[in-house]
Scaffold this motif. Sequence first.
Motif, short mmCIF file in Angstrom:
data_model
loop_
_atom_site.label_atom_id
_atom_site.label_comp_id
_atom_site.label_asym_id
_atom_site.label_seq_id
_atom_site.Cartn_x
_atom_site.Cartn_y
_atom_site.Cartn_z
N VAL A 36 8.89 23.72 -24.50
CA VAL A 36 8.29 22.61 -23.76
C VAL A 36 8.86 21.28 -24.23
CG1 VAL A 36 6.13 21.38 -23.31
CG2 VAL A 36 6.18 23.88 -23.20
N ALA A 37 8.86 21.05 -25.54
CA ALA A 37 9.34 19.78 -26.06
C ALA A 37 10.81 19.55 -25.73
CB ALA A 37 9.11 19.72 -27.58
N ASN A 38 11.63 20.57 -25.92
CA ASN A 38 13.05 20.41 -25.64
C ASN A 38 13.36 20.48 -24.15
OD1 ASN A 38 14.46 20.10 -28.33
ND2 ASN A 38 13.04 21.78 -28.69
N GLY A 39 12.47 21.11 -23.39
CA GLY A 39 12.60 21.05 -21.93
C GLY A 39 12.44 19.62 -21.44
N ILE A 40 11.50 18.90 -22.05
CA ILE A 40 11.31 17.49 -21.71
C ILE A 40 12.55 16.69 -22.11
CG2 ILE A 40 9.97 15.41 -22.30
CD1 ILE A 40 7.51 17.36 -22.46
N LEU A 41 13.13 17.03 -23.25
CA LEU A 41 14.39 16.40 -23.67
C LEU A 41 15.49 16.65 -22.65
CD1 LEU A 41 16.31 14.98 -25.66
CD2 LEU A 41 16.51 17.17 -26.84
N LEU A 42 15.61 17.90 -22.20
CA LEU A 42 16.65 18.24 -21.22
C LEU A 42 16.47 17.46 -19.92
CD1 LEU A 42 19.04 19.94 -20.16
CD2 LEU A 42 17.37 21.68 -19.54
N VAL A 43 15.25 17.45 -19.41
CA VAL A 43 14.97 16.73 -18.15
C VAL A 43 15.27 15.24 -18.34
CG1 VAL A 43 13.12 16.03 -16.57
CG2 VAL A 43 13.34 18.43 -17.28
N SER A 44 14.90 14.70 -19.49
CA SER A 44 15.15 13.28 -19.76
C SER A 44 16.65 12.98 -19.83
CB SER A 44 14.49 12.87 -21.07
OG SER A 44 13.10 13.06 -21.01
N ALA A 45 17.41 13.86 -20.49
CA ALA A 45 18.86 13.66 -20.60
C ALA A 45 19.53 13.76 -19.23
CB ALA A 45 19.46 14.67 -21.57
N VAL A 46 19.09 14.72 -18.42
CA VAL A 46 19.64 14.84 -17.06
C VAL A 46 19.31 13.58 -16.25
CG1 VAL A 46 19.45 16.09 -14.87
CG2 VAL A 46 19.69 17.36 -17.01
N GLY A 47 18.07 13.13 -16.35
CA GLY A 47 17.68 11.92 -15.63
C GLY A 47 18.47 10.70 -16.05
N LEU A 48 18.70 10.56 -17.35
CA LEU A 48 19.47 9.43 -17.86
C LEU A 48 20.93 9.52 -17.40
CD1 LEU A 48 19.48 6.87 -19.59
CD2 LEU A 48 19.94 8.33 -21.58
#
Length: 138
Positions: A36-48
Amino acid sequence: MHYLGWALIALVGYSIFTPLASLAMDNAPSSVVAMVANGILLVSAVGLTVYENESVTTYFGGRTALYMVGAGVFLAVGILAYYRALAAGPVSIVTPVYGMFLVGSTALSVLFLDDSLTLQKGAGIALAVVAVYLTATG
C-alpha cells in the motif's frame, strides 16, 4: 528548490512514515503495508512524471537502464527488509540500524563516484556509527 530543502522534506516524510508504518503493522502483515505505502509512491511518481511531461522510454537503454533496474532491485530488497524489521522489532532500534545506509551510501560514493572523504566527513561517519551503536544497545 535547493537540494537541502528537498532533503529536509525527505527527513520529515521519513520521520513520520516510520511510526505510521509500524502502527499499521500491528494489524497488517509487513508485505501488505509495503504494498500500500509503496503503491502510493508508484502512483505519485507516475503522476509527477506525467505532470512534468518526462519521457520514460528515452531512458530504457544502455547504462542508465541498468542503473535504474539495479537501483530498483536494491531498493526493493532494502525496503522490504526494513518493513519486516519494523514488524518484528522496536522502531527505536530498527530505524537507527537501517539509517546506517547513509554511512554505506557515503562510503560507496567515495569509492565509486569520486566524492571526497574529508576529515570532517570521516569524523561524522565515526560519530554516526557510535550514535547508532549507543541507540541500538541502550
